[in-house]
Write a protein that holds these residues in place. Structure first.
Motif, PDB file in Angstrom:
ATOM      1  N   ASN A 197       0.869  -1.177   0.000  1.00 32.76           N
ATOM      2  CA  ASN A 197       0.000   0.000   0.000  1.00 32.76           C
ATOM      3  C   ASN A 197       0.903   1.223   0.000  1.00 32.76           C
ATOM      4  N   TYR A 199       0.700   5.239   0.603  1.00 33.67           N
ATOM      5  CA  TYR A 199      -0.183   6.307   1.064  1.00 33.67           C
ATOM      6  C   TYR A 199       0.532   7.643   0.967  1.00 33.67           C
ATOM      7  N   ILE A 203      -7.063   3.973   4.745  1.00 36.65           N
ATOM      8  CA  ILE A 203      -7.710   2.702   4.388  1.00 36.65           C
ATOM      9  C   ILE A 203      -8.940   2.584   5.281  1.00 36.65           C
ATOM     10  N   HIS A 244     -11.862  -2.252   8.187  1.00 36.52           N
ATOM     11  CA  HIS A 244     -12.062  -3.599   7.650  1.00 36.52           C
ATOM     12  C   HIS A 244     -11.411  -4.613   8.574  1.00 36.52           C
ATOM     13  N   ASP A 280      -9.525  -8.199   7.769  1.00 35.99           N
ATOM     14  CA  ASP A 280      -9.096  -8.981   6.601  1.00 35.99           C
ATOM     15  C   ASP A 280      -9.920 -10.269   6.561  1.00 35.99           C
ATOM     16  N   SER A 324       2.063  -6.579   8.877  1.00 39.11           N
ATOM     17  CA  SER A 324       2.211  -5.393   8.035  1.00 39.11           C
ATOM     18  C   SER A 324       3.475  -4.631   8.443  1.00 39.11           C
ATOM     19  N   MET A 375      -2.647   3.856  13.382  1.00 36.20           N
ATOM     20  CA  MET A 375      -3.682   2.933  12.903  1.00 36.20           C
ATOM     21  C   MET A 375      -4.717   2.808  14.000  1.00 36.20           C
ATOM     22  N   HIS A 430      -9.513  -2.769  11.649  1.00 37.99           N
ATOM     23  CA  HIS A 430      -8.495  -1.718  11.675  1.00 37.99           C
ATOM     24  C   HIS A 430      -8.702  -0.761  10.511  1.00 37.99           C
ATOM     25  N   ILE A 467      -6.983   3.266   8.743  1.00 33.65           N
ATOM     26  CA  ILE A 467      -6.127   4.454   8.834  1.00 33.65           C
ATOM     27  C   ILE A 467      -6.976   5.592   8.308  1.00 33.65           C
ATOM     28  N   ARG A 495       4.032   7.106   3.070  1.00 33.32           N
ATOM     29  CA  ARG A 495       4.300   5.857   3.790  1.00 33.32           C
ATOM     30  C   ARG A 495       4.003   4.686   2.859  1.00 33.32           C
ATOM     31  N   SER A 538       3.417   0.470   3.029  1.00 34.61           N
ATOM     32  CA  SER A 538       3.290  -0.664   3.940  1.00 34.61           C
ATOM     33  C   SER A 538       3.274  -1.937   3.111  1.00 34.61           C
ATOM     34  N   THR A 597       1.849  -5.698   3.363  1.00 31.31           N
ATOM     35  CA  THR A 597       1.004  -6.612   4.131  1.00 31.31           C
ATOM     36  C   THR A 597       1.260  -8.036   3.666  1.00 31.31           C
ATOM     37  N   ARG A 646       0.027 -11.911   3.822  1.00 30.40           N
ATOM     38  CA  ARG A 646      -1.060 -12.816   4.170  1.00 30.40           C
ATOM     39  C   ARG A 646      -0.767 -14.169   3.537  1.00 30.40           C
ATOM     40  N   LEU A 678     -13.500  -2.410   2.653  1.00 28.47           N
ATOM     41  CA  LEU A 678     -12.341  -2.422   1.769  1.00 28.47           C
ATOM     42  C   LEU A 678     -12.759  -2.597   0.326  1.00 28.47           C
TER      43      LEU A 678
HETATM   44  O1  LIG Z   1      -1.127  -0.002   5.678  1.00 27.87           O
HETATM   45  C1  LIG Z   1      -1.185  -0.879   6.538  1.00 27.87           C
HETATM   46  O2  LIG Z   1      -0.325  -1.017   7.399  1.00 27.87           O
HETATM   47  C2  LIG Z   1      -2.365  -1.812   6.621  1.00 27.87           C
HETATM   48  C3  LIG Z   1      -2.891  -2.302   5.347  1.00 27.87           C
HETATM   49  C4  LIG Z   1      -4.052  -3.226   5.561  1.00 27.87           C
HETATM   50  O3  LIG Z   1      -4.724  -3.193   6.544  1.00 27.87           O
HETATM   51  C5  LIG Z   1      -4.406  -4.190   4.528  1.00 27.87           C
HETATM   52  O4  LIG Z   1      -3.787  -4.172   3.456  1.00 27.87           O
HETATM   53  O5  LIG Z   1      -5.325  -4.983   4.771  1.00 27.87           O
END
Ligand SMILES: O=C(O)CCC(=O)C(=O)O
Ligand SMILES: [Fe+2]
Length: 737
Positions: free
Chosen positions: A243, A245, A251, A254, A256, A267, A276, A314, A316, A335, A337, A339, A341, A374
């Motif tokens: 991600n 930003y 965000i 949501h 996940d 993350s 967050m 969570h 942002i 920023r 990030s 993620t 999964r 999301l």
């Molecule tokens: O930007 C983040 O740290 C979180 C991203 C997130 O929550 C997601 O991709 O599901």
């Protein structure tokens, strides 16, 4: 401190005109008394306008509890005083601002005092000018009292600080920035995303295990292996999302997707810290739980497992600064990030996982929880709904009557956005894709519960007919709703399906007046349901490219007009002066979608009331739709027409030259013109879109027994025609204005 000082100040700034009714006045008096108490407790004395104060206290009353955020306050303040230092009280009830000059502080006071924010409609802001030195002393005291950072507790959440060092961060950022694979712009928060390993499908919020896999660069393999080696992830991640930003992007809330991903989600934060927010699942029918804020430092790894993974959401928030626990703002920076999964056990080759039996059905997709935000409004490939198709239309198979009997009616949910869009596109509906998505989103957000979408579905779950009712403002008298997005699949027409849906929504509208724009084929239905035609409107289009946007019109007015973009706060201040129904609708409408807004004023002062303004909204087919376009009733012709033309030309120029939210260029500008504006619109080169004539129609509210009926004309005047308090409406918004 005498309450009278507030009283004198408020009348001086003309607040009574905004607040009006005596109930609202009493409410404001109570809020003023509360502000007086806050000031007394903080040792601040409210000062008169003549004192030359640079500091202000704004009482907003518990932002996050009431649906507004600090960002709303920041935006409102910064629009008037861009350089002001802001400080939010730790109790969250009030905000201090220190402006650059006394004139700026006065401007903030005069614009914001008694102004209801859209998110706090019953809680107008109240503002007091205070002494700068006293504010300084107050802040020093408060900061000392709240010095230790309060760590939020979310069970199952771990934060591993300095998980990577500066050199590793630099390598990762370089690898991400030099990669040539395309970024995907997200409409739900504005950030951009890229996926590695399995593709993340935002329509379902799941990993796509059936399609082609995006690449898996070396850094993905290395970090995944490290998470397993460090004992953080039970199995190597196979779906990685980056991600990106910029300040102001976030965000939405949501969790996940339970059924799609494994029990640990990590993350990694790069380049900048972020706050967050986390909130535990609320019981059904309960309001959302109060969120806890957790600062994620750059180079830290966030690990979500257990409750934090399955039972908490969570997000942002999309704002430009975060606030430390001591209330001091920290401007955001870019920023990234990453993620990590892993697809849940059993999810492979297009197969989904067996149902999950967790303790949080509210957040669990496999236990029937709706799609998480999301995956809310999903962009569809750019296309023009009106572009003539060269292929011969396929023959239509008309379903049997028995099948019509088996259609199931149910309320539309956010998760139906895709199906709704597909229906609108397939039917070449007059109103391009984003309108149905926006209407659905607005209905889902309506806190009054008066809005609803309804759909008819086949046994196999295909949507064949839909309609959406939006309550414009529960406080307006008569209460008014708007009917939009009435679409029937061609194969299912002439069976009374739209009548079924519209009738059921009209029952729901109860005693509301209901307005709509009816196409020529829909008018007989609406007339038979009690709607009266009020005003003819036509859709006009102008093809634009970056090079050929109109310049200032030839007949510019004698006094030069200063044209500029309207900030979000100015827009809110403007619409707050409109009639209640329109104000609420417009704020919701423009808050919910990327928009552009231009205003013309007689002076260069940004706080001067605009003589005309126009609002435009990006449609997903590459168009900008402009409406409403409003000119001040204080101007006589020809100045009024000239003011409208100037602002319209500026809006078109902005649309043609500024990149769209997805980075592409606008190709077409559309206006739904009422008769009063057709000459202005034609003079700018717009041409009518053939066959796109609509009637503004209104069903007056049912008259109470014995009372005279409230005429459609008078309600219609308030809603879309004629004269509004702010000016004459020259071109309507397609859906709501
Ligand atoms: O930007 C983040 O740290 C979180 C991203 C997130 O929550 C997601 O991709 O599901
Ligand atoms: Fe997430």
């Amino acid at each position: 401190m005498p309450a009278g000082r507030f009283g004198r100040d408020t009348s001086a700034v003309g607040m009574t005109e905004t607040v009006g009714a005596s109930k609202a006045r009493r409410q404001l008096q109570r809020r003023l008394a509360a502000l007086a108490r806050v000031c007394a407790r903080a040792g601040l004395e409210p000062l008169p306008r003549s004192a030359g104060a640079r500091a202000l206290v704004v009482l907003h009353g518990g932002l996050d509890n009431r649906g507004a955020t600090h960002m709303d306050i920041d935006a409102a303040l910064r629009a008037i005083a861009p350089g002001a230092a802001l400080w939010h009280s730790t109790c969250g009830l009030w905000t201090c601002a220190r402006c650059a000059t006394p004139a700026e502080a006065l401007a903030v006071h005069d614009v914001l005092h008694a102004l209801p924010l859209s998110a706090l409609p019953r809680h107008a802001l109240v503002v007091a000018l205070v002494d700068d030195g006293a504010v300084g002393a107050l802040l020093a005291r408060e900061c000392a009292a709240h010095a230790p950072v309060k760590a939020a507790r979310v069970p199952g959440l771990a934060l591993l600080e300095e998980y990577i060092d500066e050199a590793e961060q630099a390598r990762l950022v370089r690898a991400i920035d030099v990669a040539t694979d395309a970024w995907e712009a997200r409409s739900d928060g504005g950030r951009c995303v890229r996926h590695y390993g399995l593709r993340f499908d935002y329509a379902t919020a799941r990993a796509d295990t059936s399609g082609e896999r995006p690449p898996w660069p070396a850094w993905c393999a290395e970090l995944s292996a490290r998470l397993v080696a460090d004992g953080i992830a039970p199995c190597a991640p196979d779906q990685i999302t980056v991600n990106s930003y910029r300040p102001g992007e976030g965000i939405p809330w949501h969790c996940d997707t339970h059924s799609a991903f494994g029990r640990v989600i990590c993350s990694l934060s790069l380049l900048a810290d972020i706050v967050m927010r986390f909130r535990g699942a609320a019981e059904p029918g309960e309001p959302p739980r109060a969120p806890l804020a957790v600062r994620l430092p750059r180079r830290s790894l966030l690990v979500l497992a257990g409750d934090a993974r399955y039972g908490w959401e969570h997000s942002i928030s999309a704002r430009t600064a975060d606030f430390d626990p001591d209330g001091l703002p920290r401007a955001r920076k870019r920023r990234l990030s990453i993620t990590f999964r892993r697809a849940a056990d059993g999810v492979a080759n297009g197969r989904t996982a067996p149902p999950c039996a967790c303790r949080w059905p509210q957040l669990c997709d496999s236990q029937g929880a709706g799609r998480q935000p999301l995956s809310a409004p999903e962009p569809v490939p750019a296309r023009c709904a009106r572009e003539p198709s060269t292929a011969a239309p396929p023959p239509l198979a008309r379903p049997a009557d028995a099948e019509a009997g088996a259609l199931r009616m149910r309320a539309l949910r956010r998760a139906d956005a895709r199906a709704l869009t597909a229906l609108a596109v397939a039917q070449r509906w007059d109103s391009p894709e984003s309108d149905v998505q926006l209407a659905l989103e607005l209905a889902a957000r309506d806190p009054s519960g008066g809005s609803a979408g309804a759909g008819l579905f086949t046994r196999t779950g295909e949507l064949v007919c839909c309609a959406i009712l939006l309550r414009l403002d529960a406080r307006a008298r008569p209460r008014t709703s708007w009917l939009s997005s009435v679409i029937t699949d061609e194969r299912w027409r002439r069976r009374g399906l739209a009548r079924r849906l519209v009738s059921s929504l009209l029952v729901r509208a109860g005693a509301d007046a209901v307005g709509l724009f009816g196409s020529s084929c829909g008018q007989p239905l609406y007339t038979s349901l009690g709607f009266e035609p009020l005003l003819a409107a036509g859709l006009y289009e102008l093809r634009v490219g970056a090079g050929d946007a109109p310049t200032a019109p030839a007949d510019a007015p004698d006094t030069p007009l200063h044209v500029g973009l309207l900030s979000a706060a100015e827009l809110r201040a403007l619409v707050a002066r409109e009639t209640a129904a329109r104000a609420a609708a417009m704020v919701a409408w423009f808050d919910a979608a990327p928009h552009l807004a231009c205003a013309a004023r007689s002076s260069g002062e940004p706080t001067a009331v605009p003589l005309s303004f126009a609002l435009g909204r990006h449609w997903l087919d590459g168009s900008v739709f402009i409406g409403p376009l409003v000119a001040s009733p204080e101007l006589a012709e020809p100045a009024r027409g000239a003011a409208a033309r100037v602002v319209l030309a500026a809006t078109i120029r902005t649309a043609a030259t500024a990149p769209r939210p997805d980075g592409s260029r606008t190709t077409r500008v559309l206006v739904l013109a009422l008769p009063a504006s057709q000459a202005i619109i034609s003079a700018l080169g717009f041409v009518p879109v053939p066959g796109a004539d609509v009637q503004f129609m209104l069903r007056p509210p049912p008259a109470p027994a014995g009372a005279p009926s409230c005429g459609a004309q008078s309600v219609g005047g308030m809603l879309a025609g004629g004269h509004l308090p702010q000016g004459e409406l020259l071109a309507a918004g397609y859906d709501l204005a």
